[in-house]
Design a protein around this motif. Structure first.
Motif, PDB file in Angstrom:
ATOM      1  N   GLU A   1       3.841  -0.281  14.757  1.00  0.00           N
ATOM      2  CA  GLU A   1       2.393  -0.085  14.909  1.00  0.00           C
ATOM      3  C   GLU A   1       1.990   1.360  14.612  1.00  0.00           C
ATOM      4  N   ASP A   2       2.797   2.323  15.018  1.00  0.00           N
ATOM      5  CA  ASP A   2       2.491   3.726  14.732  1.00  0.00           C
ATOM      6  C   ASP A   2       2.450   3.993  13.225  1.00  0.00           C
ATOM      7  N   ASN A   3       3.347   3.350  12.483  1.00  0.00           N
ATOM      8  CA  ASN A   3       3.375   3.526  11.035  1.00  0.00           C
ATOM      9  C   ASN A   3       2.136   2.926  10.381  1.00  0.00           C
ATOM     10  N   ASN A   4       1.664   1.824  10.921  1.00  0.00           N
ATOM     11  CA  ASN A   4       0.425   1.226  10.422  1.00  0.00           C
ATOM     12  C   ASN A   4      -0.755   2.170  10.642  1.00  0.00           C
ATOM     13  N   LYS A   5      -0.765   2.833  11.788  1.00  0.00           N
ATOM     14  CA  LYS A   5      -1.831   3.805  12.069  1.00  0.00           C
ATOM     15  C   LYS A   5      -1.764   4.981  11.114  1.00  0.00           C
ATOM     16  N   LYS A   6      -0.557   5.429  10.786  1.00  0.00           N
ATOM     17  CA  LYS A   6      -0.395   6.535   9.842  1.00  0.00           C
ATOM     18  C   LYS A   6      -0.877   6.144   8.449  1.00  0.00           C
ATOM     19  N   LEU A   7      -0.570   4.921   8.033  1.00  0.00           N
ATOM     20  CA  LEU A   7      -1.035   4.440   6.730  1.00  0.00           C
ATOM     21  C   LEU A   7      -2.554   4.345   6.704  1.00  0.00           C
ATOM     22  N   LYS A   8      -3.138   3.846   7.775  1.00  0.00           N
ATOM     23  CA  LYS A   8      -4.603   3.749   7.857  1.00  0.00           C
ATOM     24  C   LYS A   8      -5.235   5.138   7.785  1.00  0.00           C
ATOM     25  N   ARG A   9      -4.642   6.086   8.482  1.00  0.00           N
ATOM     26  CA  ARG A   9      -5.167   7.454   8.462  1.00  0.00           C
ATOM     27  C   ARG A   9      -5.059   8.064   7.066  1.00  0.00           C
ATOM     28  N   LEU A  10      -3.957   7.788   6.366  1.00  0.00           N
ATOM     29  CA  LEU A  10      -3.793   8.264   4.988  1.00  0.00           C
ATOM     30  C   LEU A  10      -4.853   7.660   4.075  1.00  0.00           C
ATOM     31  N   MET A  11      -5.107   6.370   4.216  1.00  0.00           N
ATOM     32  CA  MET A  11      -6.122   5.712   3.387  1.00  0.00           C
ATOM     33  C   MET A  11      -7.512   6.281   3.659  1.00  0.00           C
ATOM     34  N   GLU A  12      -7.801   6.579   4.912  1.00  0.00           N
ATOM     35  CA  GLU A  12      -9.092   7.197   5.240  1.00  0.00           C
ATOM     36  C   GLU A  12      -9.195   8.584   4.626  1.00  0.00           C
ATOM     37  N   HIS A  13      -8.102   9.337   4.664  1.00  0.00           N
ATOM     38  CA  HIS A  13      -8.092  10.667   4.053  1.00  0.00           C
ATOM     39  C   HIS A  13      -8.345  10.561   2.547  1.00  0.00           C
ATOM     40  N   LEU A  14      -7.696   9.624   1.886  1.00  0.00           N
ATOM     41  CA  LEU A  14      -7.888   9.452   0.450  1.00  0.00           C
ATOM     42  C   LEU A  14      -9.328   9.067   0.122  1.00  0.00           C
ATOM     43  N   GLN A  15      -9.905   8.235   0.957  1.00  0.00           N
ATOM     44  CA  GLN A  15     -11.282   7.821   0.728  1.00  0.00           C
ATOM     45  C   GLN A  15     -12.250   8.997   0.890  1.00  0.00           C
ATOM     46  N   LYS A  16     -12.006   9.842   1.889  1.00  0.00           N
ATOM     47  CA  LYS A  16     -12.893  10.979   2.137  1.00  0.00           C
ATOM     48  C   LYS A  16     -12.736  12.084   1.104  1.00  0.00           C
ATOM     49  N   THR A  17     -11.575  12.161   0.462  1.00  0.00           N
ATOM     50  CA  THR A  17     -11.302  13.264  -0.469  1.00  0.00           C
ATOM     51  C   THR A  17     -11.124  12.782  -1.902  1.00  0.00           C
ATOM     52  N   GLU A  18     -11.766  11.673  -2.250  1.00  0.00           N
ATOM     53  CA  GLU A  18     -11.584  11.140  -3.595  1.00  0.00           C
ATOM     54  C   GLU A  18     -12.191  12.027  -4.684  1.00  0.00           C
TER      55      GLU A  18
ATOM     56  N   TYR B   1       0.806  -1.219   0.000  1.00  0.00           N
ATOM     57  CA  TYR B   1       0.000   0.000   0.000  1.00  0.00           C
ATOM     58  C   TYR B   1       0.840   1.271   0.000  1.00  0.00           C
ATOM     59  N   VAL B   2       2.008   1.228   0.560  1.00  0.00           N
ATOM     60  CA  VAL B   2       2.908   2.388   0.455  1.00  0.00           C
ATOM     61  C   VAL B   2       3.317   2.573  -1.009  1.00  0.00           C
ATOM     62  N   ALA B   3       3.597   1.476  -1.712  1.00  0.00           N
ATOM     63  CA  ALA B   3       3.950   1.563  -3.132  1.00  0.00           C
ATOM     64  C   ALA B   3       2.785   2.112  -3.956  1.00  0.00           C
ATOM     65  N   LYS B   4       1.579   1.688  -3.655  1.00  0.00           N
ATOM     66  CA  LYS B   4       0.400   2.209  -4.364  1.00  0.00           C
ATOM     67  C   LYS B   4       0.223   3.708  -4.130  1.00  0.00           C
ATOM     68  N   THR B   5       0.418   4.153  -2.892  1.00  0.00           N
ATOM     69  CA  THR B   5       0.254   5.579  -2.618  1.00  0.00           C
ATOM     70  C   THR B   5       1.398   6.395  -3.232  1.00  0.00           C
ATOM     71  N   LEU B   6       2.573   5.797  -3.351  1.00  0.00           N
ATOM     72  CA  LEU B   6       3.679   6.481  -4.025  1.00  0.00           C
ATOM     73  C   LEU B   6       3.328   6.732  -5.481  1.00  0.00           C
ATOM     74  N   PHE B   7       2.784   5.745  -6.146  1.00  0.00           N
ATOM     75  CA  PHE B   7       2.340   5.895  -7.531  1.00  0.00           C
ATOM     76  C   PHE B   7       1.270   6.981  -7.626  1.00  0.00           C
ATOM     77  N   LEU B   8       0.333   6.951  -6.702  1.00  0.00           N
ATOM     78  CA  LEU B   8      -0.773   7.908  -6.704  1.00  0.00           C
ATOM     79  C   LEU B   8      -0.295   9.335  -6.465  1.00  0.00           C
ATOM     80  N   CYS B   9       0.621   9.529  -5.534  1.00  0.00           N
ATOM     81  CA  CYS B   9       1.051  10.894  -5.210  1.00  0.00           C
ATOM     82  C   CYS B   9       1.887  11.491  -6.336  1.00  0.00           C
ATOM     83  N   LYS B  10       2.564  10.675  -7.095  1.00  0.00           N
ATOM     84  CA  LYS B  10       3.363  11.201  -8.212  1.00  0.00           C
ATOM     85  C   LYS B  10       2.498  11.583  -9.399  1.00  0.00           C
ATOM     86  N   ARG B  11       1.326  10.982  -9.535  1.00  0.00           N
ATOM     87  CA  ARG B  11       0.517  11.212 -10.717  1.00  0.00           C
ATOM     88  C   ARG B  11      -0.744  12.035 -10.488  1.00  0.00           C
ATOM     89  N   ALA B  12      -1.336  11.934  -9.314  1.00  0.00           N
ATOM     90  CA  ALA B  12      -2.626  12.596  -9.131  1.00  0.00           C
ATOM     91  C   ALA B  12      -2.807  13.329  -7.816  1.00  0.00           C
TER      92      ALA B  12
END
Length: 76
Positions: A40-57, A9-20
């Motif tokens: 565990e803290d990094n997992n929480k940060k990734l989850k929060r990022l995914m929630e942000h992307l979902q809310k702002t799609e 999922y970090v790789a997917k978000t890297l692709f996304l941030c470079k293009r869109a």
């Protein structure tokens, strides 16, 4: 959350941030430095990022040009 899932999922978000979604670039860069051994803290940060992307799609990426040398990214 296991390492393979986190790295995937970090790789997917890297692709996304470079293009869109350049607005998530700082977060993705940080998570990318933790991809080999996430805590565990990094997992929480990734989850929060995914929630942000979902809310702002529905946010559109707009490129504006002042002259031929300057391109601006505008979130709308």
């Amino acid at each position: 959350m296991n390492i393979i899932f986190f790295h995937h999922y970090v790789a997917k978000t890297l692709f996304l941030c470079k293009r869109a979604r350049p607005n998530i670039q700082t977060t993705v860069a940080f998570l990318g430095t933790r991809a080999t051994c996430p805590e565990e803290d990094n997992n929480k940060k990734l989850k929060r990022l995914m929630e942000h992307l979902q809310k702002t799609e529905d946010i559109e990426l707009t490129l504006e040009v002042d002259n031929l040398r300057t391109i601006k990214v505008v979130d709308r």
